[in-house]
Design an enzyme around this catalytic site. Structure first.
Site, PDB file in Angstrom:
ATOM      1  N   HIS A 270       0.538  -1.024   0.203  1.00 48.44           N
ATOM      2  CA  HIS A 270      -0.022   0.261  -0.082  1.00 48.44           C
ATOM      3  C   HIS A 270       0.919   1.487  -0.110  1.00 48.44           C
ATOM      4  O   HIS A 270       1.805   1.195   0.644  1.00 48.44           O
ATOM      5  CB  HIS A 270      -0.771  -0.074   1.416  1.00 48.44           C
ATOM      6  CG  HIS A 270      -2.323   1.009   1.080  1.00 48.44           C
ATOM      7  ND1 HIS A 270      -1.836   2.355   1.715  1.00 48.44           N
ATOM      8  CD2 HIS A 270      -3.313   0.940   0.254  1.00 48.44           C
ATOM      9  CE1 HIS A 270      -3.107   2.895   0.852  1.00 48.44           C
ATOM     10  NE2 HIS A 270      -4.010   2.131   0.605  1.00 48.44           N
ATOM     11  N   ASP A 327      -8.093  -5.364  -0.406  1.00 54.28           N
ATOM     12  CA  ASP A 327      -8.376  -5.975  -1.379  1.00 54.28           C
ATOM     13  C   ASP A 327      -7.844  -7.638  -1.502  1.00 54.28           C
ATOM     14  O   ASP A 327      -8.418  -8.691  -1.604  1.00 54.28           O
ATOM     15  CB  ASP A 327      -7.798  -5.812  -2.432  1.00 54.28           C
ATOM     16  CG  ASP A 327      -8.341  -4.263  -3.282  1.00 54.28           C
ATOM     17  OD1 ASP A 327      -9.734  -3.789  -2.634  1.00 54.28           O
ATOM     18  OD2 ASP A 327      -7.080  -3.535  -3.224  1.00 54.28           O
TER      19      ASP A 327
HETATM   20  N1  CMC Z   1       4.026  -8.085  -5.111  1.00 59.26           N
HETATM   21  C1  CMC Z   1       5.952  -7.556  -4.644  1.00 59.26           C
HETATM   22  N2  CMC Z   1       6.393  -6.625  -4.979  1.00 59.26           N
HETATM   23  C2  CMC Z   1       6.158  -5.400  -4.425  1.00 59.26           C
HETATM   24  C3  CMC Z   1       4.279  -4.876  -4.145  1.00 59.26           C
HETATM   25  C4  CMC Z   1       3.623  -6.694  -4.596  1.00 59.26           C
HETATM   26  N3  CMC Z   1       2.757  -6.287  -4.062  1.00 59.26           N
HETATM   27  N4  CMC Z   1       3.787  -4.011  -4.139  1.00 59.26           N
HETATM   28  C5  CMC Z   1       4.968  -3.036  -4.031  1.00 59.26           C
HETATM   29  N5  CMC Z   1       5.770  -3.796  -4.076  1.00 59.26           N
HETATM   30  C6  CMC Z   1       7.417  -3.650  -4.224  1.00 59.26           C
HETATM   31  C7  CMC Z   1       7.890  -3.316  -6.145  1.00 59.26           C
HETATM   32  O1  CMC Z   1       8.272  -3.830  -6.845  1.00 59.26           O
HETATM   33  C8  CMC Z   1       8.794  -1.937  -5.178  1.00 59.26           C
HETATM   34  O2  CMC Z   1      10.125  -2.820  -4.977  1.00 59.26           O
HETATM   35  P1  CMC Z   1      11.674  -1.825  -5.436  1.00 59.26           P
HETATM   36  O3  CMC Z   1      12.163  -0.735  -4.467  1.00 59.26           O
HETATM   37  O4  CMC Z   1      12.912  -3.236  -5.360  1.00 59.26           O
HETATM   38  O5  CMC Z   1      11.319  -0.984  -6.935  1.00 59.26           O
HETATM   39  C9  CMC Z   1       8.342  -1.598  -3.470  1.00 59.26           C
HETATM   40  O6  CMC Z   1       7.892  -2.670  -3.155  1.00 59.26           O
HETATM   41  C10 CMC Z   1       7.552  -0.458  -3.272  1.00 59.26           C
HETATM   42  O7  CMC Z   1       6.590  -0.589  -4.499  1.00 59.26           O
HETATM   43  P2  CMC Z   1       5.730   0.778  -5.508  1.00 59.26           P
HETATM   44  O8  CMC Z   1       5.483  -0.161  -6.432  1.00 59.26           O
HETATM   45  O9  CMC Z   1       6.932   1.571  -5.461  1.00 59.26           O
HETATM   46  O10 CMC Z   1       4.521   1.581  -4.544  1.00 59.26           O
HETATM   47  P3  CMC Z   1       3.629   1.908  -4.648  1.00 59.26           P
HETATM   48  O11 CMC Z   1       3.460   3.116  -3.476  1.00 59.26           O
HETATM   49  O12 CMC Z   1       3.622   3.016  -5.617  1.00 59.26           O
HETATM   50  O13 CMC Z   1       2.430   0.964  -4.818  1.00 59.26           O
HETATM   51  C11 CMC Z   1       0.648  -0.420  -4.915  1.00 59.26           C
HETATM   52  C12 CMC Z   1       1.042   0.731  -4.069  1.00 59.26           C
HETATM   53  C13 CMC Z   1      -0.964  -0.747  -4.246  1.00 59.26           C
HETATM   54  C14 CMC Z   1       0.029   0.271  -5.670  1.00 59.26           C
HETATM   55  C15 CMC Z   1       1.434  -2.062  -4.872  1.00 59.26           C
HETATM   56  O14 CMC Z   1       2.185  -1.942  -3.525  1.00 59.26           O
HETATM   57  C16 CMC Z   1       1.397  -2.487  -5.652  1.00 59.26           C
HETATM   58  O15 CMC Z   1       0.964  -2.901  -6.448  1.00 59.26           O
HETATM   59  N6  CMC Z   1      -0.046  -3.702  -4.789  1.00 59.26           N
HETATM   60  C17 CMC Z   1      -0.836  -5.120  -5.971  1.00 59.26           C
HETATM   61  C18 CMC Z   1      -1.930  -4.219  -6.056  1.00 59.26           C
HETATM   62  C19 CMC Z   1      -2.716  -4.075  -4.905  1.00 59.26           C
HETATM   63  O16 CMC Z   1      -3.146  -5.232  -4.132  1.00 59.26           O
HETATM   64  N7  CMC Z   1      -3.866  -2.582  -5.205  1.00 59.26           N
HETATM   65  C20 CMC Z   1      -4.455  -2.485  -4.096  1.00 59.26           C
HETATM   66  C21 CMC Z   1      -4.126  -1.603  -3.087  1.00 59.26           C
HETATM   67  S1  CMC Z   1      -5.285  -0.750  -1.575  1.00 59.26           S
HETATM   68  C22 CMC Z   1      -6.428  -0.723  -2.045  1.00 59.26           C
HETATM   69  C23 CMC Z   1      -7.070   0.399  -3.329  1.00 59.26           C
HETATM   70  O17 CMC Z   1      -6.131   1.064  -3.318  1.00 59.26           O
HETATM   71  O18 CMC Z   1      -7.768  -0.041  -4.018  1.00 59.26           O
END
Ligand code: CMC
Length: 391
Positions: A270, A327
């Site tokens: 998140h 989720d």
């Molecule tokens: N699985 C594997 N690696 C992950 C995941 C994941 N679900 N989420 C983040 N990471 C890693 C990412 O690759 C990055 O690694 P590094 O620093 O080595 O490059 C690090 O963690 C930080 O991630 P980010 O993508 O920079 O973080 P963000 O704040 O931009 O994204 C997020 C947040 C929710 C989009 C992301 O965690 C994600 O894609 N999660 C999976 C989709 C998901 O469950 N979404 C629902 C979110 S909560 C409810 C809603 O908003 O609807």
């Protein structure tokens, strides 16, 4: 114009002041108008929480009775809307249909809402809460080739939703209280989440003084994506894939860690919560209760629990503060309640609707300027036009 600060994804930029939702990502705290979601999920119901979020205070008995009656009053959706829905193929994703139909509501309700006029705004809130619920069920009925139902004025909001989804008005109907409570709880937990992607979209679109339905339609599109609300559908599909693959969760954890593989653990991570998502805790507990009360034995729940346990002790996830989010377990409950997988994100949208309305209203009342971020240009410098024959 001064120096431009680059902040892709607005990771560190506040876009507005808001009095609706308080969120502390370090401590996992979420409150609507000062009330903790733990208390609201335990003691309140969705319509009451919607009222609280939109109007700022918990309603009195008279206010909530009036609110519910006024929603019923506006629940008729123009017959012509059925013609629009008929134009979609049965295979259309319900979120695409929902976004289009929400936008189409503008055509049948062209009155421009004056957010500063209490009467105008109250009417718009009731209309939106009613009509959005009806068309949300139509997206499902259409996909299944079933006749479209109307709002059932004899039933409470959530019951009316379930009736429109699953039974004809001529059929007997009695919603199991376990089901009603679970849906109420899920809607409450989704009702607002400060400046998330879809809500920011609603505020951004509304900041150009576009109408309420048009802004909400844009919010539905933003919510659809798998990194946002679309994650709930993606989680269940992932869990089913793990099950079909033989149930080895470690394999999928390794895949999610592999930087050459685009796969991510859906329902994990998140932007703001860095220790836990308080909504996920409540939903996990509710999933256990609902499944046991309904006598549902879903092997996918065991897979989810094992996946969570293994990921939470893995250095990759620990180092990056990746925890299950809202989720992760919601789809398991939806499935136990008979909600089809492609409707999961629509369920999220119904829950988030009060938040979108409240944020749109607040943005207009605060007279926020049009949303218009800047950029750092990194393209070609000035060059001479090249005539066609010389290219
Ligand atoms: N699985 C594997 N690696 C992950 C995941 C994941 N679900 N989420 C983040 N990471 C890693 C990412 O690759 C990055 O690694 P590094 O620093 O080595 O490059 C690090 O963690 C930080 O991630 P980010 O993508 O920079 O973080 P963000 O704040 O931009 O994204 C997020 C947040 C929710 C989009 C992301 O965690 C994600 O894609 N999660 C999976 C989709 C998901 O469950 N979404 C629902 C979110 S909560 C409810 C809603 O908003 O609807």
């Amino acid at each position: 114009t001064g120096a431009i600060t680059l902040d892709p994804g607005y990771k560190n930029s506040g876009s507005c002041q808001s009095a609706i939702t308080f969120l502390d990502g370090e401590q996992g705290i979420l409150r609507y108008r000062g009330y903790s979601i733990e208390q609201l999920a335990e003691h309140s119901n969705f319509l009451e929480v919607a009222y609280l979020i939109i109007f700022g205070e918990l309603p009195s008995n008279d206010q909530i009775v009036k609110f519910e009656n006024d929603i019923r009053k506006y629940s008729i959706v123009n017959e012509e809307m059925k013609g629009i829905i008929d134009g979609f193929p049965k295979t259309a994703h319900p979120m695409g249909v929902l976004s289009s139909l929400t936008s189409a509501l503008t055509a049948f309700n062209p009155k421009v809402v004056d957010a500063e006029c209490e009467k105008d705004m109250y009417e718009a809130v009731c209309k939106t809460m009613a009509k959005f619920l009806v068309i949300a069920t139509w997206t499902y009925r259409k996909a299944k080739g079933l006749p479209l139902n109307y709002y059932d004025n004899t039933q409470p909001y959530v019951d009316s939703f379930m009736r429109m989804m699953f039974t004809l008005p001529t059929e007997p109907y009695d919603l199991d209280p376990v089901v009603r409570n679970a849906i109420d709880k899920l809607f409450i937990l989704h009702a607002d989440h400060e400046q998330n992607c879809s809500t920011s979209t609603v505020r951004m679109v509304g900041s150009s003084h576009a109408g309420l339905f048009a802004s909400i339609s844009a919010g539905v599109s933003a919510l659809w994506g798998p990194l946002h609300g679309g994650a709930n559908q993606a989680v269940l599909e992932m869990l089913e894939e793990i099950q079909k693959d033989g149930g080895d969760v470690t394999k999928f954890i390794e895949k999610a860690k592999d930087k050459n593989d685009p796969f991510r653990l859906m329902g994990f991570g998140h932007r703001v919560y860095k220790n836990f998502d308080p909504r996920a805790r409540i939903i996990k507990k509710a999933a256990n209760e609902v499944l046991s009360k309904l006598g549902v034995d879903d092997p996918v729940l065991a897979i989810a629990k094992e996946l969570e346990a293994k990921a939470l002790e893995d250095k990759y996830f620990v180092d990056r503060h990746l925890y299950p989010n809202v989720d992760f377990y919601s789809g398991i409950i939806y499935r136990a309640l008979g909600i089809p997988t492609e409707m999961f994100t629509v369920m999220f949208a119904i829950g988030r609707l009060p938040g979108w309305i409240a944020q749109w209203k607040e943005m207009r009342i605060n007279k926020e300027p049009i949303g218009r971020p800047r950029q750092l240009y990194v393209g070609a410098p000035l060059r001479e036009f090249v005539p066609m024959e010389k290219r």
